[in-house]
Write an enzyme that holds these catalytic residues in place. Structure first.
Site, PDB file in Angstrom:
ATOM      1  N   LYS A  13      91.948   2.619  63.270  1.00  0.00           N
ATOM      2  CA  LYS A  13      91.070   1.702  64.025  1.00  0.00           C
ATOM      3  C   LYS A  13      89.610   1.870  63.606  1.00  0.00           C
ATOM      4  CE  LYS A  13      91.948   3.023  68.240  1.00  0.00           C
ATOM      5  NZ  LYS A  13      92.562   4.189  68.343  1.00  0.00           N
ATOM      6  N   ARG A  88      91.655   1.540  77.340  1.00  0.00           N
ATOM      7  CA  ARG A  88      92.777   2.432  77.023  1.00  0.00           C
ATOM      8  C   ARG A  88      93.847   2.406  78.111  1.00  0.00           C
ATOM      9  NH1 ARG A  88      90.138   6.036  73.223  1.00  0.00           N
ATOM     10  NH2 ARG A  88      91.535   7.644  72.408  1.00  0.00           N
ATOM     11  N   ARG A 127      95.209  15.894  56.740  1.00  0.00           N
ATOM     12  CA  ARG A 127      93.753  15.739  56.802  1.00  0.00           C
ATOM     13  C   ARG A 127      93.088  17.018  57.326  1.00  0.00           C
ATOM     14  NH1 ARG A 127      92.676  11.112  60.285  1.00  0.00           N
ATOM     15  NH2 ARG A 127      92.259  12.533  61.975  1.00  0.00           N
ATOM     16  N   ARG A 139      87.484  18.340  64.302  1.00  0.00           N
ATOM     17  CA  ARG A 139      87.320  17.943  65.702  1.00  0.00           C
ATOM     18  C   ARG A 139      88.290  18.731  66.575  1.00  0.00           C
ATOM     19  NH1 ARG A 139      87.686  11.502  66.045  1.00  0.00           N
ATOM     20  NH2 ARG A 139      88.945  12.017  67.847  1.00  0.00           N
ATOM     21  N   ARG A 150      97.796  13.295  72.720  1.00  0.00           N
ATOM     22  CA  ARG A 150      97.086  12.004  72.716  1.00  0.00           C
ATOM     23  C   ARG A 150      98.055  10.853  72.435  1.00  0.00           C
ATOM     24  NH1 ARG A 150      92.799  12.942  68.446  1.00  0.00           N
ATOM     25  NH2 ARG A 150      91.833  10.990  69.041  1.00  0.00           N
TER      26      ARG A 150
HETATM   27  P1  AMP Z   1      88.937   8.557  70.297  1.00  0.00           P
HETATM   28  O1  AMP Z   1      87.880   8.954  69.334  1.00  0.00           O
HETATM   29  O2  AMP Z   1      88.939   7.104  70.619  1.00  0.00           O
HETATM   30  O3  AMP Z   1      90.297   9.045  69.908  1.00  0.00           O
HETATM   31  O4  AMP Z   1      88.578   9.287  71.682  1.00  0.00           O
HETATM   32  C1  AMP Z   1      88.441  10.686  71.772  1.00  0.00           C
HETATM   33  C2  AMP Z   1      88.568  11.096  73.209  1.00  0.00           C
HETATM   34  O5  AMP Z   1      87.541  10.467  73.993  1.00  0.00           O
HETATM   35  C3  AMP Z   1      89.843  10.668  73.877  1.00  0.00           C
HETATM   36  O6  AMP Z   1      90.917  11.579  73.628  1.00  0.00           O
HETATM   37  C4  AMP Z   1      89.438  10.663  75.343  1.00  0.00           C
HETATM   38  O7  AMP Z   1      89.382  11.961  75.855  1.00  0.00           O
HETATM   39  C5  AMP Z   1      88.040  10.116  75.292  1.00  0.00           C
HETATM   40  N1  AMP Z   1      88.031   8.656  75.395  1.00  0.00           N
HETATM   41  C6  AMP Z   1      87.659   7.777  74.440  1.00  0.00           C
HETATM   42  N2  AMP Z   1      87.767   6.519  74.878  1.00  0.00           N
HETATM   43  C7  AMP Z   1      88.250   6.597  76.138  1.00  0.00           C
HETATM   44  C8  AMP Z   1      88.586   5.635  77.121  1.00  0.00           C
HETATM   45  N3  AMP Z   1      88.499   4.333  76.881  1.00  0.00           N
HETATM   46  N4  AMP Z   1      89.030   6.074  78.307  1.00  0.00           N
HETATM   47  C9  AMP Z   1      89.148   7.359  78.566  1.00  0.00           C
HETATM   48  N5  AMP Z   1      88.853   8.320  77.700  1.00  0.00           N
HETATM   49  C10 AMP Z   1      88.393   7.965  76.483  1.00  0.00           C
END
Ligand code: AMP
Length: 292
Positions: A13, A88, A127, A139, A150
């Site tokens: 994404k 989400r 990775r 990370r 996740r």
């Molecule tokens: P991402 O980089 O999108 O995978 O997000 C990393 C982390 O940020 C996720 O595992 C969540 O803990 C938090 N996060 C990101 N976007 C959201 C969202 N829309 N709602 C809740 N938590 C979020």
């Protein structure tokens, strides 16, 4: 253009969002990035989100919805945006609908990147191993263990959004296992089909048609020499025939001349023979008379 990119963590994404930003001059609104920035800056939101993010769980809705609402109001988002990692959950999607309605904004499309989960896990494992080898910081939530969590979150909380947006006729699903540029092209095609990219689409499709037109013209002009060659070949055949005739003509004339000469000669010889015969006969008669 306002779109949502949907897909499990590691589906590409972020990569596709960046490419869309470059192509269409819109901004990428990634809640994950914004939260990470808040954590790094030590803001109150960051302090609240830090632990939750490290565990792979979801940050409360009111936090992410508040962040997105503020970000959409920024001047650089007026041209359009891509939501990456938000919404989400179904409640977040409902909150987004409400928020866009209040701001009188329309959502153009929801693009789902569909991927194979086991392939995702091995992708992340590779990775992470490569990053560690290079001595780069990994990370906290990018480890295979947290990724598994996740992915489970995605399945239970985010996947219902596929149904939510497909019911609202907003969903387009794309195979996220293709090569990056193939996925980009598929997204662009989808956005064009939906009419989400207007001016650029027209110029692009016109540009696409132009070479096709050129190819057609080239084909036509390629046919032209072929036609000309055919014509030349035909006239060459005629010329050959004429040349043959021309060669034959003097031959025929010579033959005729020879025949004529032979005829003349034969006639002369015959005449001579007749004369000789007559003379001989006359001599014989004279001799006979003399004897008498
Ligand atoms: P991402 O980089 O999108 O995978 O997000 C990393 C982390 O940020 C996720 O595992 C969540 O803990 C938090 N996060 C990101 N976007 C959201 C969202 N829309 N709602 C809740 N938590 C979020």
């Amino acid at each position: 253009m306002r779109i949502i990119l949907l897909g499990p963590p590691g589906s590409g994404k972020g990569t596709q969002a960046q490419l869309l930003v470059q192509r269409h001059g819109i901004v990428q609104l990634s809640t994950g990035e914004m939260l990470r920035a808040a954590v790094a800056a030590g803001t109150p939101v960051g302090l609240k989100a830090k632990e939750i993010m490290a565990s792979g769980a979801l940050v409360p809705d009111e936090i992410v919805v508040g962040i997105i609402s503020d970000r959409i109001d920024q001047p650089d988002a007026q041209n359009g945006f891509i939501l990456d990692g938000f919404p989400r959950t179904v409640p977040q999607a409902e909150a987004l609908d409400e928020l866009l309605k209040n701001k009188r904004l329309k959502l153009d499309a929801v693009i789902e990147l569909r991927v194979n989960e086991s392939a995702l896990l091995s992708r992340v494992e590779t990775r992470v191993a490569q990053m560690r080898e290079r001595g780069e910081e990994v990370r906290l939530d990018d480890t295979p263990e947290v990724l598994t969590k996740r992915l489970a979150n995605y399945r239970s909380q985010t996947e219902p959004l596929i149904h939510y947006y497909s019911e609202r006729r907003k969903l387009s699903t794309i195979d996220g296992m293709m090569a990056i540029d193939e996925v980009t092209r598929a997204i662009d095609r989808q956005l064009q089909a939906l009419g989400a990219v207007e001016a650029k689409t027209q110029t692009k499709s016109a540009a696409k048609k132009a070479p096709a037109k050129k190819a057609k013209a080239a084909k036509k002009s390629a046919k032209r020499p072929a036609k000309a060659a055919k014509k030349t070949a035909k006239s060459a055949k005629t010329a050959k025939k004429a040349a043959k005739k021309a060669v034959k003509a003097p031959k025929r004339a010579a033959n005729k001349a020879v025949k004529k000469a032979a005829k003349k000669a034969a006639k002369k010889t015959a005449k001579k023979a007749v004369k000789k015969g007559a003379r001989k006969a006359a001599k014989k008669v004279t001799k006979k008379r003399a004897k008498r």
